[in-house]
Design a protein around this motif. Structure first.
Motif, PDB file in Angstrom:
ATOM      1  N   ASN A   1       0.798  -1.223   0.000  1.00 56.26           N
ATOM      2  CA  ASN A   1       0.000   0.000   0.000  1.00 56.26           C
ATOM      3  C   ASN A   1       0.834   1.279   0.000  1.00 56.26           C
ATOM      4  O   ASN A   1       0.285   2.367   0.195  1.00 56.26           O
ATOM      5  N   HIS A   2       2.122   1.174  -0.236  1.00 53.52           N
ATOM      6  CA  HIS A   2       3.008   2.345  -0.165  1.00 53.52           C
ATOM      7  C   HIS A   2       2.580   3.460  -1.128  1.00 53.52           C
ATOM      8  O   HIS A   2       2.470   4.623  -0.734  1.00 53.52           O
ATOM      9  N   LYS A   3       2.304   3.113  -2.375  1.00 59.05           N
ATOM     10  CA  LYS A   3       1.902   4.134  -3.352  1.00 59.05           C
ATOM     11  C   LYS A   3       0.565   4.749  -2.973  1.00 59.05           C
ATOM     12  O   LYS A   3       0.367   5.960  -3.105  1.00 59.05           O
ATOM     13  N   ASN A   4      -0.350   3.910  -2.487  1.00 61.62           N
ATOM     14  CA  ASN A   4      -1.656   4.419  -2.082  1.00 61.62           C
ATOM     15  C   ASN A   4      -1.531   5.360  -0.892  1.00 61.62           C
ATOM     16  O   ASN A   4      -2.252   6.352  -0.802  1.00 61.62           O
ATOM     17  N   LEU A   5      -0.637   5.049   0.027  1.00 60.01           N
ATOM     18  CA  LEU A   5      -0.427   5.919   1.183  1.00 60.01           C
ATOM     19  C   LEU A   5       0.032   7.302   0.752  1.00 60.01           C
ATOM     20  O   LEU A   5      -0.405   8.317   1.305  1.00 60.01           O
ATOM     21  N   ASN A   6       0.907   7.340  -0.222  1.00 62.99           N
ATOM     22  CA  ASN A   6       1.372   8.632  -0.730  1.00 62.99           C
ATOM     23  C   ASN A   6       0.221   9.430  -1.332  1.00 62.99           C
ATOM     24  O   ASN A   6       0.123  10.648  -1.138  1.00 62.99           O
ATOM     25  N   LYS A   7      -0.663   8.747  -2.050  1.00 64.40           N
ATOM     26  CA  LYS A   7      -1.816   9.420  -2.652  1.00 64.40           C
ATOM     27  C   LYS A   7      -2.769   9.940  -1.575  1.00 64.40           C
ATOM     28  O   LYS A   7      -3.304  11.045  -1.685  1.00 64.40           O
ATOM     29  N   VAL A   8      -2.978   9.135  -0.531  1.00 64.24           N
ATOM     30  CA  VAL A   8      -3.856   9.554   0.561  1.00 64.24           C
ATOM     31  C   VAL A   8      -3.253  10.756   1.290  1.00 64.24           C
ATOM     32  O   VAL A   8      -3.954  11.728   1.587  1.00 64.24           O
TER      33      VAL A   8
END
Length: 88
Positions: free
Chosen positions: A15-22
């Motif tokens: 979920n690293h990329k998603n965390l950046n987006k959030v």
């Protein structure tokens, strides 16, 4: 290493990329005045991520849809106590 520790690492990595987006979404909402909070975007992101992880684990322990929806509502209400949103 426990199963929980393995799952947590996998959950974080996947979920690293998603965390950046959030985080970016929280930052933008704070800057635009859509989110009024004393918390930093990084802290809100970690809090939301923790809620998602808890629901992820709960899904594997008890896949009852109604129970999970109730838990999700409670967790999101906790997040709501830390910030005030224009949108509901």
């Amino acid at each position: 290493m426990s199963v929980r520790d393995k799952v947590w690492l996998q959950f974080i990595e996947s979920n690293h990329k998603n965390l950046n987006k959030v985080r970016d979404a929280f930052e933008q909402a704070i800057e635009n005045g859509e989110l009024s909070t004393e918390q930093k975007a990084d802290d809100l992101t970690r809090l939301l991520h923790g809620i998602c992880y808890t629901l992820y684990i709960q899904t594997n322990l008890s896949p009852n849809k109604t129970e999970l929806q109730q838990k999700a509502e409670v967790y999101l209400n906790v997040l709501g106590c830390n910030c005030s949103c224009k949108y509901k």
